[in-house]
Enzyme design. Structure first.
Site, PDB file in Angstrom:
ATOM      1  N   LYS A 123       8.512  12.492 -30.969  1.00  0.00           N
ATOM      2  CA  LYS A 123       8.290  12.920 -32.261  1.00  0.00           C
ATOM      3  C   LYS A 123       9.215  13.766 -32.620  1.00  0.00           C
ATOM      4  O   LYS A 123       9.854  13.799 -33.620  1.00  0.00           O
ATOM      5  CB  LYS A 123       6.821  13.306 -32.483  1.00  0.00           C
ATOM      6  CG  LYS A 123       5.606  12.347 -32.258  1.00  0.00           C
ATOM      7  CD  LYS A 123       5.757  10.957 -32.886  1.00  0.00           C
ATOM      8  CE  LYS A 123       5.121   9.979 -32.240  1.00  0.00           C
ATOM      9  NZ  LYS A 123       5.470   8.525 -32.552  1.00  0.00           N
ATOM     10  N   GLU A 206       3.005  20.838 -37.648  1.00  0.00           N
ATOM     11  CA  GLU A 206       3.834  20.641 -39.080  1.00  0.00           C
ATOM     12  C   GLU A 206       2.805  21.181 -40.281  1.00  0.00           C
ATOM     13  O   GLU A 206       1.798  21.482 -39.966  1.00  0.00           O
ATOM     14  CB  GLU A 206       4.005  19.275 -39.220  1.00  0.00           C
ATOM     15  CG  GLU A 206       5.036  18.288 -38.691  1.00  0.00           C
ATOM     16  CD  GLU A 206       5.031  17.092 -38.800  1.00  0.00           C
ATOM     17  OE1 GLU A 206       4.070  16.188 -39.381  1.00  0.00           O
ATOM     18  OE2 GLU A 206       5.751  16.172 -38.275  1.00  0.00           O
ATOM     19  N   HIS A 241      -7.126   9.694 -39.644  1.00  0.00           N
ATOM     20  CA  HIS A 241      -5.803   9.073 -39.139  1.00  0.00           C
ATOM     21  C   HIS A 241      -5.893   7.494 -38.692  1.00  0.00           C
ATOM     22  O   HIS A 241      -4.706   7.118 -38.240  1.00  0.00           O
ATOM     23  CB  HIS A 241      -4.964   9.779 -38.462  1.00  0.00           C
ATOM     24  CG  HIS A 241      -4.971  11.173 -38.782  1.00  0.00           C
ATOM     25  ND1 HIS A 241      -4.377  11.792 -39.793  1.00  0.00           N
ATOM     26  CD2 HIS A 241      -5.704  12.304 -38.218  1.00  0.00           C
ATOM     27  CE1 HIS A 241      -4.702  13.320 -39.927  1.00  0.00           C
ATOM     28  NE2 HIS A 241      -5.403  13.328 -38.867  1.00  0.00           N
ATOM     29  N   ARG A 298       7.840  -1.066 -33.880  1.00  0.00           N
ATOM     30  CA  ARG A 298       7.071  -2.311 -33.455  1.00  0.00           C
ATOM     31  C   ARG A 298       6.362  -2.970 -34.692  1.00  0.00           C
ATOM     32  O   ARG A 298       6.494  -2.457 -35.717  1.00  0.00           O
ATOM     33  CB  ARG A 298       5.838  -2.034 -32.405  1.00  0.00           C
ATOM     34  CG  ARG A 298       4.960  -0.705 -33.164  1.00  0.00           C
ATOM     35  CD  ARG A 298       3.606  -0.603 -32.394  1.00  0.00           C
ATOM     36  NE  ARG A 298       3.114   0.719 -32.809  1.00  0.00           N
ATOM     37  CZ  ARG A 298       2.476   0.650 -34.114  1.00  0.00           C
ATOM     38  NH1 ARG A 298       2.144  -0.201 -34.800  1.00  0.00           N
ATOM     39  NH2 ARG A 298       1.908   1.926 -34.583  1.00  0.00           N
TER      40      ARG A 298
END
Lengths: 484, 691
Positions: A123, A206, A241, A298
């Site tokens: 990430k 973040e 999520h 993907r």
């Protein structure tokens, strides 16, 4: 890069199961490609095995010993004479080593290169790549090891902040931290869970964007550097999520912003050197500022809504791009005049904290009718095993506008009838009826904020099933013990 | 003027008063079913009578209340609300009727006033006529019901509990009627019922009482409710009608047995011959009879063990509605042969303690005498039972004077009520209300309460209204309790039912959740299931036809039989656990009881992969803090932490590491520690360390 003669695929190995394997088989048949699927012990009688032209036994039921065993999968593809491998989502789809192993074995891997997968799998590296491509990214701190770092960062950018696993994906391994005093405990928890889930304990943080919407762009890239995007998808309706409802286009974006973001996406995909189909995910703040968060290298579960409104088969395009067929569409040819919604039917019990519900599907009435599409990997009588993802079916509706698509989705959800396992259907119905969803006033906290309301349904089995159960019991016992 | 549910009670009562004809209440669906068929009639069968009843000219159909209410929840698996609504819908032109037991409503306990009012209000829309009695003829006990019924615009029908004894004089019943009319606003809008629940009123006695009441209240509309037990029902009903009774309780001919009610056609024919007109539509009546003849054979198994009229009822006074349940209990308890002695005991008992044998009095009488007779039978066989009964009879003949008896006889008499139930004790202390003819003799108190009987009377016996002493139920708390038990928000109707029958309602709701509404099934299927391979059952749900066919019955393997059914053309396999196996299963898998604090349930089905958290493995005796992770269950790769519900010490760990558990399975038992205890334990722990 000069165009070369596309290679031909006569036989494709699908390294997946469930609805995505079935959905891929259908496209292959359209293209005249024969299919081979792998299967684990518990999947011997599964629908993807029944549907496929051929099947290979991979190993025991746990995914690590079958679907995720790179050597077994590559060997199965080679032994059956396949020229290519399609990974689907989940399992090995984001595993760079697998992509490399396929290439080393002379198999075409339908997806981006292993280098791109490796980079997008990290990430921090992804964020750097995107930033280099000029995309706005969320303020963050890479490689966090102490709570003090987090507290300092939180003070700088403002609470809350969010901890993410470096090796995470699919929404797992994220933890929101609301204040300084939560930092220490949250960090410990995040590291331990990341270690358990992904085998790596590294995390980063973040800034947490309040009231944000999750909007992503689908793009297609050929092997010659041509990239177009197929518009956006709204995926804000998620729980922890995990997306539950997706739609395209987003009700938040106007044409100006959509075009602007689309340009950014195409530019980024080019810089990354991406081939086949991928997604760039954004968080869009209430002030319409957008921050890129990650690239999904993907096919995605929700690719269907894009297909329904642009009229293109994304998996077909992935196969074409992978064999070297040049992209013939120009961006201007992609016109969006309708609206599509997808609901994920998971075998889980929302009322019991979304606990998985597995067992035998004793009765199944799939959805049908105009403007509705169902992608599923189940059939009446099948077993839903406890080893894999709980997604059993995806229902997609399309209409000239959002209200029409919602009406059709409500109809489809009512028609879907399944006995034997609990599903998200009652919850999805509540979402389709919720005034904030209907009017487009929601963000990624929608489900958490409204959970009590959304779970306020009585899940009832079909009356006729219950009565049949009664007759069976009385018949077995020979007489009714309740009235005696 | 005609009678119609849409009219006000005042209009309907006026219509009755001014009509020369005699009307009928059909008790078939409720009281006859209770008295002769143990309340087992299915709604499937009964509701088929509604269209015929609707056009037969009956004053009302008694379709609700009494013991059927409880029986519906307990064994018929019928929702009393659904049943009441269905009757109302299918029978819009005839009045529906209930029987309500004053403070006990449709249950077996005294309920607080707010529960009574709430329950009555909930059923008001579906029930037109409210017959209400009190087993002590203690009228203040009827007040909350009377008020709610009259306020709701429905017909209040207070009943006087009727019996035959020296004390049950015309003057006594006139006095009770005075009190009743005082709470009912006079004769204008009510019907007075003479409730002859045992069937003991001779034609002469009933005519005399009717006359006595009408002399005093010429405008009073009287109804006569009478069971058939003594064999004199038909002439008694006729005599009542001639004396001025306006409405008679009857039943459909094919429903008649011995403890229920008189056959409608015979009564109607006799009245006609006597020149008394009725309003019955005979073809309608006969249609209902035909339908009953078609289904009544299903209920043979539930008919009374003793058949035939019994004039002895005039002595033992067991009410018709209590016969079948008593027989059933005696048969199940294996003391059916003692029935005649129990009845003989009751004949003596009602001389010792006088009240009316009807719910809850009849239950008190029954348990008291079934207990006494069984006790003496076990101790000294039939000889001792007979001796005791002889002694009682001589005691009554001597005016209940203990001094006239030898010491050992005195001792036996004083030992009569030595094992008195709490209900009997409460009765004697006035907890149901004052007894109708005064408190029993001192020897009864001595027998029931032993040495401290005088203090008991002085301290605990009271004369005022028991309702006034009963504080209101906290409805909100009860709702939460029910919500916890059924794991969802209860409906208002479920709450009303639960307030009366807490145990039965929870089981009923669980049954419905598992098996749905079984009242759509034909009676034969309900009782016995499908028998022959290839046989099928057809029934409708919301107008849609369904067919369920039996394909096969598997051999019992490991306590499970597999039943294959074709359900609307789709094959389904149903594994059925056989009862012998169920108990073993239950012993194997223990489930947490959500109402017991400290029992930790598994939130999901999965695998126990950790007991404790990552830092600490837990064992029995360890102390845990509230919110601490005490176990972790994994399913489909998702881990679910189980947190301690409170501070406490682990008394038991009910599962093993890596054990597969099911949802709600008991994982751990915690004993909560009081705050003091927590401190103390922590301190002692520290002490140990220092040592």
């Amino acid at each position: 890069m000069p165009e070369s003669q596309p290679k031909t695929i006569r036989k494709l190995f699908i390294a997946n199961r469930g609805e995505i394997a079935c959905r891929t088989i259908r496209t292959c048949w359209e293209l005249g490609i024969r299919t081979v699927v792998g299967y684990s012990d518990c999947d011997a009688l599964s629908y993807h095995v029944k549907l496929s032209d051929e099947a290979v036994h991979l190993g025991p039921s746990p995914a690590a010993l079958s679907y995720m065993d790179i050597a077994k999968v590559v060997d199965a593809a080679r032994r059956t004479g396949c020229e290519a491998v399609f990974p689907g989502y989940g399992f090995l789809s984001e595993n760079a080593e697998f992509a490399r192993a396929c290439r080393d074995a002379g198999l075409i891997f339908i997806g981006p290169s292993s280098e791109v997968i490796a980079r997008m799998g990290d990430k921090i590296a992804t964020k750097q790549t995107l930033a280099d491509a000029g995309v706005q990214i969320i303020p963050g701190l890479p490689r966090v090891t102490s709570a003090d770092q987090m507290v300092k960062f939180g003070k700088e950018v403002g609470w809350p902040i969010i901890i993410k696993a470096v090796a995470g994906g699919g929404g797992r391994g994220m933890h929101r931290v609301d204040s300084a005093d939560q930092a220490k405990a949250a960090l410990e928890r995040a590291v331990s869970i990341s270690q358990k889930l992904f085998g790596r304990g590294e995390v980063y943080v973040e800034k947490y964007i309040r009231g944000a919407r999750h909007i992503e762009f689908q793009f297609i890239a050929d092997a010659y550097g041509r990239v177009i995007h197929l518009g956006d998808r709204e995926c804000s309706i998620q729980r922890r999520h995990q997306k539950l409802v997706e739609e395209a286009p987003s009700s938040l974006l106007d044409d100006r912003l959509r075009n602007e973001m689309g340009h950014v996406v195409v530019k980024a995909a080019k810089e990354i050197g991406y081939v086949t189909a991928g997604t760039l995910e954004f968080l869009v703040a209430p002030d319409r500022r957008y921050y890129a968060i990650e690239v999904n290298p993907r096919i995605q579960v929700e690719h269907t809504v894009t297909e329904m409104i642009v009229g293109l088969d994304i998996i077909r395009m992935m196969i074409r791009m992978a064999v070297g067929t040049p992209l013939r569409f120009r961006q201007e040819e992609i016109r969006i005049t309708s609206h599509a919604i997808q609901c994920r039917v998971n075998a889980e019990d929302p009322k019991n904290d979304f606990a998985p519900s597995y067992g035998t599907v004793t009765y199944l009435r799939q959805v049908s009718g105009p403007f509705v599409r169902a992608d599923s990997g189940i059939f009446q009588g099948c077993e839903i095993p406890p080893f894999y993802d709980s997604l059993i079916s995806k229902i997609c509706s399309v209409g000239k506008d959002r209200p029409t698509a919602i009406e059709r989705m409500r109809r489809a959800l009512s028609e879907f009838n399944i006995w034997g396992v609990k599903t998200t259907i009652p919850l999805l119905k509540k979402i389709m009826d919720h005034p904030d969803f209907v009017s487009g006033r929601f963000d990624t906290d929608f489900i958490d904020e409204h959970l009590a309301e959304l779970l306020d349904y009585v899940e009832d089995e079909d009356e006729i099933l219950k009565i049949s159960r009664f007759i069976a019991e009385i018949t077995a016992l020979g007489k009714n013990p309740y009235c005696r | 003027m005609t009678i119609h549910p849409s009219k006000s009670p005042r209009e309907n009562v006026a219509a009755l008063r001014n009509d020369r004809r005699v009307y009928f209440t059909n008790t078939g669906p409720r009281d006859t079913g209770q008295s002769d068929y143990k309340n087992r009639h299915t709604l499937y069968d009964l509701i088929r009578l509604a269209p015929f009843y609707n056009r037969s000219g009956y004053f009302s159909i008694e379709n609700h209340g009494g013991a059927r209410f409880h029986q519906n929840l307990l064994q018929n698996m019928i929702d009393p609300f659904e049943e009441a609504i269905l009757w109302k819908e299918r029978m819009p032109d005839v009045m529906t009727q209930t029987l309500v037991r004053s403070t006990n409503l449709w249950g077996y306990r005294m309920y607080p006033r707010n529960v009574i009012r709430l329950s009555v209000k909930a059923f008001l829309p579906y029930v037109d006529v409210w017959r209400c009695f009190d087993f002590l003829n203690y009228v203040p006990n009827m007040i909350p019901i009377a008020e709610e019924v009259m306020k709701g615009g429905k017909l209040f029908q207070p009943a006087i509990s009727f019996s035959v004894s020296e004390d049950c004089t015309d003057a006594y019943y006139r006095k009770v009627t005075d009190e009743i009319l005082r709470i009912s606003g006079g004769t204008e809008s009510v019907i007075l019922c003479i409730k002859d629940m045992a069937g003991v009123g001779s034609p002469g006695r009933i005519a005399q009482l009717t006359d006595a009441l009408l002399q005093k209240y010429p405008d009073l509309v009287i109804q006569y409710h009478r069971h058939a037990t003594d064999g004199l029902a038909v002439p008694a009903l006729a005599a009542a009608a001639r004396a001025g009774v306006k409405i008679l309780d009857v039943t459909d001919d094919p429903f008649t047995r011995y403890y229920g009610h008189a056959p409608v056609r015979a009564v109607q024919a006799l009245l006609q011959e006597m020149g008394i007109d009725t309003r019955l539509d005979l073809p309608g009546v006969d249609k209902a009879a035909e339908a009953i003849t078609g289904f009544i054979g299903h209920y043979q198994e539930f008919e009374s063990q003793f058949r035939g009229f019994s004039y002895k009822v005039t002595e033992h006074r067991m009410p018709g509605g209590a016969f079948p349940s008593s027989f059933e209990q005696a048969a199940k308890g294996g003391f059916l042969p003692l029935m005649p002695y129990i009845l003989r005991g009751m004949s003596n008992g009602n001389r010792f303690i006088e009240y009316f044998d009807v719910t809850p009095g009849s239950q008190i009488t029954w348990t008291t005498w079934a207990g006494i007779i069984q006790y003496h039978y076990k101790e000294g066989g039939l000889k001792q039972v007979e001796d005791l009964l002889d002694l009682c009879e001589r005691f009554i003949a001597r005016g209940q004077s203990l001094d006239a008896f030898r010491p050992e006889e005195k001792e036996a008499l004083l030992g009569l009520y030595a094992r008195a139930t709490d209900d009997l004790k409460n009765l004697l202390l006035g907890k149901y209300g004052p007894l109708p003819f005064g408190w029993p003799a001192d020897w009864v108190y001595q027998s029931v309460f032993g040495d401290g009987w005088r203090e008991k009377i002085a301290k605990d016996r009271f004369e005022e209204s028991p309702l006034a002493k009963k504080s209101d139920e906290e409805i909100g708390r009860v709702r939460e309790e029910l919500q916890k038990k059924i794991e969802r928000n209860p409906t208002e109707e479920e709450l009303v039912l639960y307030l009366q029958h807490p145990g039965a309602v929870v089981d009923f709701i669980r049954f419905r959740t598992r098996f749905g509404n079984t009242t759509v099934l034909p009676t034969g299927i309900w009782f016995d299931g499908l028998k022959a391979f290839g046989s099928e059952v057809n029934f409708e749900t919301r107008g849609k036809p369904n067919t369920i066919k039996l394909i096969s019955i598997g051999q019992e393997v490991d306590g499970v039989k597999h039943i294959v059914l074709s359900v609307n053309s789709t094959m389904h396999v149903f594994p059925v656990e056989m009862p012998s196996h169920k108990t073993v299963q239950k012993a194997g898998t223990r489930f947490a009881d959500p109402t017991v604090s400290g029992q930790v349930a598994s939130p999901i089905m999965g695998n126990v992969w950790r007991i404790g958290d990552k830092d600490r493995i837990l064992k029995t005796g360890d102390i845990v803090k509230e919110g601490e992770e005490i176990m972790n269950i994994e399913a489909m790769k998702v881990e679910t932490a189980v947190l301690a519900p409170g501070h406490g010490v682990i008394r038991e760990i009910a599962v093993k590491l890596n054990e597969a558990v099911v949802e709600k399975q008991l994982l751990m038992v915690l004993e909560e520690l009081p705050p003091e205890e927590q401190k103390r334990t922590r301190r002692s722990k520290t002490n140990k360390k220092t040592r």
